[in-house]
Scaffold this motif. Sequence first.
Motif, PDB file in Angstrom:
ATOM      1  N   THR A  16      57.336  40.842  -2.937  1.00  9.06           N
ATOM      2  CA  THR A  16      57.462  39.425  -2.573  1.00  9.06           C
ATOM      3  C   THR A  16      56.603  38.546  -3.478  1.00  9.06           C
ATOM      4  N   GLU A  17      55.389  39.004  -3.758  1.00 12.35           N
ATOM      5  CA  GLU A  17      54.509  38.231  -4.631  1.00 12.35           C
ATOM      6  C   GLU A  17      55.052  38.183  -6.058  1.00 12.35           C
ATOM      7  N   LEU A  18      55.663  39.285  -6.488  1.00 10.93           N
ATOM      8  CA  LEU A  18      56.232  39.320  -7.834  1.00 10.93           C
ATOM      9  C   LEU A  18      57.402  38.342  -7.952  1.00 10.93           C
ATOM     10  N   PHE A  19      58.311  38.357  -6.973  1.00  9.68           N
ATOM     11  CA  PHE A  19      59.528  37.560  -7.074  1.00  9.68           C
ATOM     12  C   PHE A  19      59.334  36.098  -6.661  1.00  9.68           C
ATOM     13  N   SER A  20      58.390  35.831  -5.738  1.00 12.16           N
ATOM     14  CA  SER A  20      58.238  34.455  -5.248  1.00 12.16           C
ATOM     15  C   SER A  20      56.893  33.828  -5.599  1.00 12.16           C
ATOM     16  N   GLY A  21      55.948  34.641  -6.074  1.00 13.21           N
ATOM     17  CA  GLY A  21      54.625  34.125  -6.395  1.00 13.21           C
ATOM     18  C   GLY A  21      53.705  34.016  -5.205  1.00 13.21           C
ATOM     19  N   ARG A  22      54.165  34.471  -4.020  1.00 11.49           N
ATOM     20  CA  ARG A  22      53.360  34.405  -2.799  1.00 11.49           C
ATOM     21  C   ARG A  22      53.531  35.699  -2.012  1.00 11.49           C
ATOM     22  N   PRO A  23      52.476  36.170  -1.299  1.00 12.29           N
ATOM     23  CA  PRO A  23      52.624  37.380  -0.480  1.00 12.29           C
ATOM     24  C   PRO A  23      53.641  37.214   0.643  1.00 12.29           C
ATOM     25  N   GLU A  24      53.800  35.980   1.149  1.00 12.60           N
ATOM     26  CA  GLU A  24      54.797  35.685   2.186  1.00 12.60           C
ATOM     27  C   GLU A  24      55.375  34.302   1.887  1.00 12.60           C
ATOM     28  N   TYR A  25      56.601  34.290   1.343  1.00 13.12           N
ATOM     29  CA  TYR A  25      57.159  33.027   0.858  1.00 13.12           C
ATOM     30  C   TYR A  25      57.428  32.038   1.987  1.00 13.12           C
ATOM     31  N   THR A  26      57.794  32.522   3.176  1.00 19.56           N
ATOM     32  CA  THR A  26      58.151  31.592   4.248  1.00 19.56           C
ATOM     33  C   THR A  26      56.929  30.936   4.891  1.00 19.56           C
ATOM     34  N   ASP A  27      55.721  31.244   4.392  1.00 21.31           N
ATOM     35  CA  ASP A  27      54.569  30.422   4.767  1.00 21.31           C
ATOM     36  C   ASP A  27      54.710  29.002   4.204  1.00 21.31           C
ATOM     37  N   ALA A  28      55.429  28.894   3.084  1.00 18.03           N
ATOM     38  CA  ALA A  28      55.669  27.586   2.459  1.00 18.03           C
ATOM     39  C   ALA A  28      57.092  27.559   1.908  1.00 18.03           C
ATOM     40  N   PRO A  29      58.099  27.610   2.779  1.00 13.00           N
ATOM     41  CA  PRO A  29      59.489  27.682   2.297  1.00 13.00           C
ATOM     42  C   PRO A  29      59.871  26.449   1.495  1.00 13.00           C
ATOM     43  N   GLY A  30      60.558  26.685   0.387  1.00 17.29           N
ATOM     44  CA  GLY A  30      60.972  25.583  -0.477  1.00 17.29           C
ATOM     45  C   GLY A  30      60.006  25.284  -1.591  1.00 17.29           C
ATOM     46  N   ALA A  31      58.876  25.975  -1.632  1.00 18.83           N
ATOM     47  CA  ALA A  31      57.898  25.736  -2.698  1.00 18.83           C
ATOM     48  C   ALA A  31      58.392  26.370  -3.995  1.00 18.83           C
ATOM     49  N   PRO A  32      58.062  25.808  -5.152  1.00 13.72           N
ATOM     50  CA  PRO A  32      58.457  26.411  -6.432  1.00 13.72           C
ATOM     51  C   PRO A  32      57.621  27.650  -6.725  1.00 13.72           C
ATOM     52  N   HIS A  33      58.115  28.464  -7.637  1.00 16.89           N
ATOM     53  CA  HIS A  33      57.373  29.650  -8.056  1.00 16.89           C
ATOM     54  C   HIS A  33      56.179  29.198  -8.908  1.00 16.89           C
ATOM     55  N   PRO A  34      54.950  29.608  -8.534  1.00 16.19           N
ATOM     56  CA  PRO A  34      53.789  29.123  -9.297  1.00 16.19           C
ATOM     57  C   PRO A  34      53.776  29.595 -10.744  1.00 16.19           C
ATOM     58  N   TRP A  35      54.475  30.695 -11.039  1.00 23.30           N
ATOM     59  CA  TRP A  35      54.505  31.178 -12.424  1.00 23.30           C
ATOM     60  C   TRP A  35      55.620  30.508 -13.234  1.00 23.30           C
ATOM     61  N   LEU A  36      56.607  29.916 -12.534  1.00 23.68           N
ATOM     62  CA  LEU A  36      57.759  29.286 -13.207  1.00 23.68           C
ATOM     63  C   LEU A  36      57.965  27.877 -12.654  1.00 23.68           C
ATOM     64  N   PRO A  37      56.996  27.012 -12.800  1.00 28.02           N
ATOM     65  CA  PRO A  37      57.104  25.670 -12.192  1.00 28.02           C
ATOM     66  C   PRO A  37      58.267  24.855 -12.742  1.00 28.02           C
ATOM     67  N   GLY A  38      58.696  25.143 -13.949  1.00 29.78           N
ATOM     68  CA  GLY A  38      59.785  24.372 -14.533  1.00 29.78           C
ATOM     69  C   GLY A  38      61.106  24.556 -13.819  1.00 29.78           C
ATOM     70  N   LEU A  39      61.292  25.704 -13.145  1.00 30.24           N
ATOM     71  CA  LEU A  39      62.544  25.962 -12.431  1.00 30.24           C
ATOM     72  C   LEU A  39      62.580  25.269 -11.079  1.00 30.24           C
TER      73      LEU A  39
END
Length: 591
Positions: A56-79
């Motif tokens: 989850t951290e690899l694909f979304s940049g967070r250990p649990e993405y639904t803690d902040a649903p809709g947030a951009p990937h911190p490693w790919l902010p341009g997307l």
Amino acid sequence: MAEAVKRSIALPVAVRGRIGIWLRERGSGLMALALLVGLGSGLGAIAFRWLITSATELFSGRPEYTDAPGAPHPWLPGLGIWFLVLVPAVAGLIYGPLVYWFAPEAKGHGVPEVMYAVSERGGRIKPQVSLVKALASALCIGGGGSVGREGPIVQIGSALGSTMGRGMRLTERRMRVLVACGAAGGIAATFNAPMAGPFFAMELILRDFTVESFGAVVLSSVTASVIGRAVMGNEAFLSLPAFHLQNPSEFLLFALLGVLVGASGVLFSKVLYRVEDLCDRIWRGPEWLRPGIGGLFLGLLLLVLPQMYGVGYPVLGNAINGNYAIWFLVVLLLGKMVATSLTIGIGGSGGVFAPALFIGGMGGTAFGVLAHGLVPEIAGSPGAYGLIGMGAAFAGSARAPMTAVIILFELTGQYSIILPLMLAVVVATLISRTLSRDTIYTTKLSRRGIDLDARHRRGRLPDRTVADVMDPLPETLTTRTKLSEAAQRLAQSTDSVLPVLDDEGRYKGCVTAGAVAEVLGDGTVDNGEVGDLLEIPPAIASGTKLVDALDSLVSVEVTAAPVLEEQGTQPVGWVSHRTLLSCMGTTANSG
């Protein structure tokens, strides 16, 4: 010198033989194996949770993405949020070939495959399923797949139990118990619910209750839970509000909740398989590529409703704590049905237990908000209805009422929830039986022409024969075997009796430990042979009913006897008091 070397080699072999017999035949041996399976399941649950968090951290940049649903990937902010379209496809391109080439059983939600293995294959599950299922499910959930982690851990733990059972050369009956031990341990460690694990295993996997099997799955569950708590902590996977019964009249509302949410559990099952059928009709490419291409469609859904990413426990917690409006609760309920069904339909790997809880939580909370608005003097907190709805939805979809009650009780730790929860769960189960013949688990098997309920009915006492329960024939003696050698072998036999064959392999009778000990104790026969002490128990054919076989053994006071072919004298198996009483106890309890 050579003789001493032979004795030094023979001693460990004899010890290993006694240990093997103890593990295969003694109740205490089964408990020791259950403890080992629980240990392995607990460690497996820890490793699996770590894999999911890492993916989850690899694909979304967070250990649990639904803690902040809709947030951009911190490693790919341009997307921006558009990375959600690509993530499920990338994950699918990795786990699709992995499942296709190494363990096709790892596809889907896992529990039906375990149920089939226990019912039809004697508990045999390929050992590589554990590793493939763990990797595929972690990639699927970490990559946005809207499925749960309980199905994979059930399959992982069950495969471990099956592998251990085959390594110990256990009978099919005991191998099934070890598979259930793995399932119980996985559930207990994953949900931090040591009581729910055994009930899940007995209610859904073994589908019956006996003292021996229940003791084994409880020991496995406790062991796995202790291991899980030591590493992952003692907190439940959800932080839930306190439950309070507002008014005795509220029981009517809980009954109505059971009707509505139980029906939603059935609807979830219907949607799941309709979407899977639709995906089957549409897809014409290679199966290994299906999760990758299908992941693009899942990604588009996540773009609209990012709360569907992964398991989604934070979203469930927010709903029950009253953070969403009623219309959004309904959107989340329907969205979870579609997202989970699409994840499974494109070839994803993950469970449906957690999605059922999610659906029940959304539906129950929405019902609570509406009831509180209409009859505030009767209806209590909407979150209380969300808690009850979680159990009712699982009961409606899986038709496992005891598991539903126990796991919600463990999650809340509040005794006050029991009565309304039991009422809603029972009503939901009845509604499920009325609306659907199969459950969310058995439907997958019924579509393959496998009827577990029919097989379970055939397994009941009036129709069961010795052929259904007999064990493999133990190591035989010959009529020329010396009594001193026979005494050693009989000492290692659980039943204190062994079959005897002649030089041509024809069955001649049995010899008991008591008869051999009596002769050797007199000291009058030094080189006697087994053929001099033969006893002929009444013939037990493979088609003999269980009650008749037990009567035959009791009438001649032997503890076990060979099972002969229907029209011949060739032994094809072995049946004992212990086996017959165990199976008859199973029948009585399951009937």
